[in-house]
Design a protein around this motif. Structure first.
Motif, mmCIF file in Angstrom:
data_model
loop_
_atom_site.group_PDB
_atom_site.id
_atom_site.type_symbol
_atom_site.label_atom_id
_atom_site.label_comp_id
_atom_site.label_asym_id
_atom_site.label_seq_id
_atom_site.Cartn_x
_atom_site.Cartn_y
_atom_site.Cartn_z
ATOM 1 N N MET A 150 0.836 -1.176 0.000
ATOM 2 C CA MET A 150 0.000 0.000 0.000
ATOM 3 C C MET A 150 0.886 1.246 0.000
ATOM 4 O O MET A 150 1.827 1.345 0.767
ATOM 5 N N THR A 151 0.594 2.192 -0.847
ATOM 6 C CA THR A 151 1.383 3.415 -0.911
ATOM 7 C C THR A 151 0.836 4.450 0.061
ATOM 8 O O THR A 151 -0.309 4.384 0.488
ATOM 9 N N ALA A 152 1.679 5.386 0.388
ATOM 10 C CA ALA A 152 1.280 6.461 1.293
ATOM 11 C C ALA A 152 0.266 7.375 0.617
ATOM 12 O O ALA A 152 0.320 7.593 -0.591
ATOM 13 N N GLN A 153 -0.658 7.914 1.404
ATOM 14 C CA GLN A 153 -1.639 8.850 0.873
ATOM 15 C C GLN A 153 -0.982 10.215 0.711
ATOM 16 O O GLN A 153 -0.442 10.770 1.661
ATOM 17 N N ILE A 154 -1.038 10.755 -0.504
ATOM 18 C CA ILE A 154 -0.477 12.066 -0.807
ATOM 19 C C ILE A 154 -1.509 12.830 -1.629
ATOM 20 O O ILE A 154 -2.065 12.297 -2.577
ATOM 21 N N THR A 155 -1.761 14.084 -1.240
ATOM 22 C CA THR A 155 -2.697 14.933 -1.974
ATOM 23 C C THR A 155 -2.055 16.297 -2.215
ATOM 24 O O THR A 155 -1.051 16.633 -1.593
ATOM 25 N N GLY A 156 -2.659 17.067 -3.096
ATOM 26 C CA GLY A 156 -2.167 18.412 -3.353
ATOM 27 C C GLY A 156 -2.379 19.313 -2.159
ATOM 28 O O GLY A 156 -3.397 19.237 -1.477
ATOM 29 N N GLY A 157 -1.400 20.171 -1.897
ATOM 30 C CA GLY A 157 -1.503 21.145 -0.824
ATOM 31 C C GLY A 157 -2.114 22.438 -1.343
ATOM 32 O O GLY A 157 -2.588 22.511 -2.478
ATOM 33 N N GLN A 160 17.206 33.374 -11.480
ATOM 34 C CA GLN A 160 15.896 33.308 -12.128
ATOM 35 C C GLN A 160 14.890 32.759 -11.128
ATOM 36 O O GLN A 160 15.266 32.142 -10.132
ATOM 37 N N ALA A 161 13.627 33.014 -11.388
ATOM 38 C CA ALA A 161 12.569 32.570 -10.481
ATOM 39 C C ALA A 161 12.392 31.056 -10.535
ATOM 40 O O ALA A 161 12.667 30.416 -11.552
ATOM 41 N N GLU A 162 11.930 30.503 -9.427
ATOM 42 C CA GLU A 162 11.579 29.089 -9.329
ATOM 43 C C GLU A 162 10.192 28.987 -8.719
ATOM 44 O O GLU A 162 9.791 29.833 -7.922
ATOM 45 N N LEU A 163 9.483 27.942 -9.062
ATOM 46 C CA LEU A 163 8.171 27.675 -8.495
ATOM 47 C C LEU A 163 8.257 26.403 -7.667
ATOM 48 O O LEU A 163 8.774 25.382 -8.146
ATOM 49 N N TRP A 164 7.812 26.451 -6.430
ATOM 50 C CA TRP A 164 7.825 25.303 -5.529
ATOM 51 C C TRP A 164 6.387 24.953 -5.170
ATOM 52 O O TRP A 164 5.559 25.830 -4.945
ATOM 53 N N LEU A 165 6.079 23.663 -5.084
ATOM 54 C CA LEU A 165 4.721 23.192 -4.814
ATOM 55 C C LEU A 165 4.660 22.443 -3.485
ATOM 56 O O LEU A 165 5.686 22.032 -2.940
ATOM 57 N N GLU A 166 3.444 22.240 -2.989
ATOM 58 C CA GLU A 166 3.230 21.590 -1.701
ATOM 59 C C GLU A 166 2.343 20.366 -1.884
ATOM 60 O O GLU A 166 1.358 20.406 -2.625
ATOM 61 N N LEU A 167 2.702 19.288 -1.185
ATOM 62 C CA LEU A 167 1.898 18.072 -1.139
ATOM 63 C C LEU A 167 1.579 17.766 0.316
ATOM 64 O O LEU A 167 2.437 17.933 1.190
ATOM 65 N N PHE A 168 0.350 17.316 0.589
ATOM 66 C CA PHE A 168 -0.077 16.952 1.939
ATOM 67 C C PHE A 168 -0.117 15.438 2.088
ATOM 68 O O PHE A 168 -0.417 14.709 1.145
ATOM 69 N N THR A 169 0.142 14.982 3.303
ATOM 70 C CA THR A 169 0.055 13.573 3.645
ATOM 71 C C THR A 169 -0.258 13.459 5.137
ATOM 72 O O THR A 169 0.186 14.307 5.918
ATOM 73 N N PRO A 170 -1.009 12.441 5.553
ATOM 74 C CA PRO A 170 -1.257 12.273 6.987
ATOM 75 C C PRO A 170 -0.051 11.691 7.728
ATOM 76 O O PRO A 170 0.012 11.738 8.951
ATOM 77 N N ASP A 171 0.930 11.131 6.997
ATOM 78 C CA ASP A 171 2.108 10.505 7.611
ATOM 79 C C ASP A 171 3.324 10.846 6.756
ATOM 80 O O ASP A 171 3.628 10.148 5.789
ATOM 81 N N HIS A 172 4.019 11.924 7.114
ATOM 82 C CA HIS A 172 5.138 12.374 6.283
ATOM 83 C C HIS A 172 6.270 11.362 6.210
ATOM 84 O O HIS A 172 6.913 11.217 5.172
ATOM 85 N N GLU A 173 6.524 10.640 7.298
ATOM 86 C CA GLU A 173 7.613 9.654 7.272
ATOM 87 C C GLU A 173 7.317 8.541 6.277
ATOM 88 O O GLU A 173 8.177 8.148 5.492
ATOM 89 N N ALA A 174 6.087 8.013 6.287
ATOM 90 C CA ALA A 174 5.710 6.958 5.346
ATOM 91 C C ALA A 174 5.715 7.482 3.912
ATOM 92 O O ALA A 174 6.190 6.799 2.993
ATOM 93 N N ALA A 175 5.195 8.694 3.708
ATOM 94 C CA ALA A 175 5.147 9.260 2.357
ATOM 95 C C ALA A 175 6.551 9.499 1.812
ATOM 96 O O ALA A 175 6.843 9.149 0.656
ATOM 97 N N LEU A 176 7.423 10.087 2.623
ATOM 98 C CA LEU A 176 8.789 10.347 2.154
ATOM 99 C C LEU A 176 9.547 9.051 1.910
ATOM 100 O O LEU A 176 10.318 8.940 0.951
#
Length: 120
Positions: free
Chosen positions: A1-8, A62-78
């Motif tokens: 089972m993979t970690a749950q990850i959603t858009g931040g 030059q400019a950079e764009l950084w995005l965010e992802l949400f997860t209920p368990d950052h250790e498992a997701a990472l």
């Protein structure tokens, strides 16, 4: 089972100093987005359901764009992302002691914060 990850909700634009004020003026005066200053010195704008943060980056060329992802368990997701060959790049910005998340980079070199939201 993979970690749950959603858009931040946060999008960070890292802008070189020589372009910073003009970029702020663009979103505020030309586009007309609603500004907010919750995390000074970063300046933010409401971008639909998201928040666009404009950060001054004096050492960038030059400019950079950084995005965010949400997860209920950052250790498992990472761990899942690392096992899938995703590059960790925690050195890009210190998140502080006890922060529940970390930094990754997608194959195109776009930085993403993977974190537990303040309230899941």
């Amino acid at each position: 089972m993979t970690a749950q990850i959603t858009g931040g909700i946060d999008i960070a634009m890292k802008v070189p100093s020589h372009q910073y004020e003009a970029t702020i003026a663009f979103y505020r005066d030309v586009v007309g987005l609603q500004p907010f200053d919750d995390k000074v010195p970063a300046r933010g704008f409401l971008l639909g359901p998201n928040r666009l943060w404009i950060d001054e980056a004096p050492n960038y060329s030059q400019a950079e764009l950084w995005l965010e992802l949400f997860t209920p368990d950052h250790e498992a997701a990472l761990a899942h992302l690392e096992e899938s060959g995703v590059v960790r790049c925690d050195a890009v910005e210190d998140l502080g002691e006890g922060f529940r998340g970390g930094w990754i980079m997608n194959p195109a070199g776009i930085v993403h914060m993977v974190r537990e939201p303040d309230a899941w």
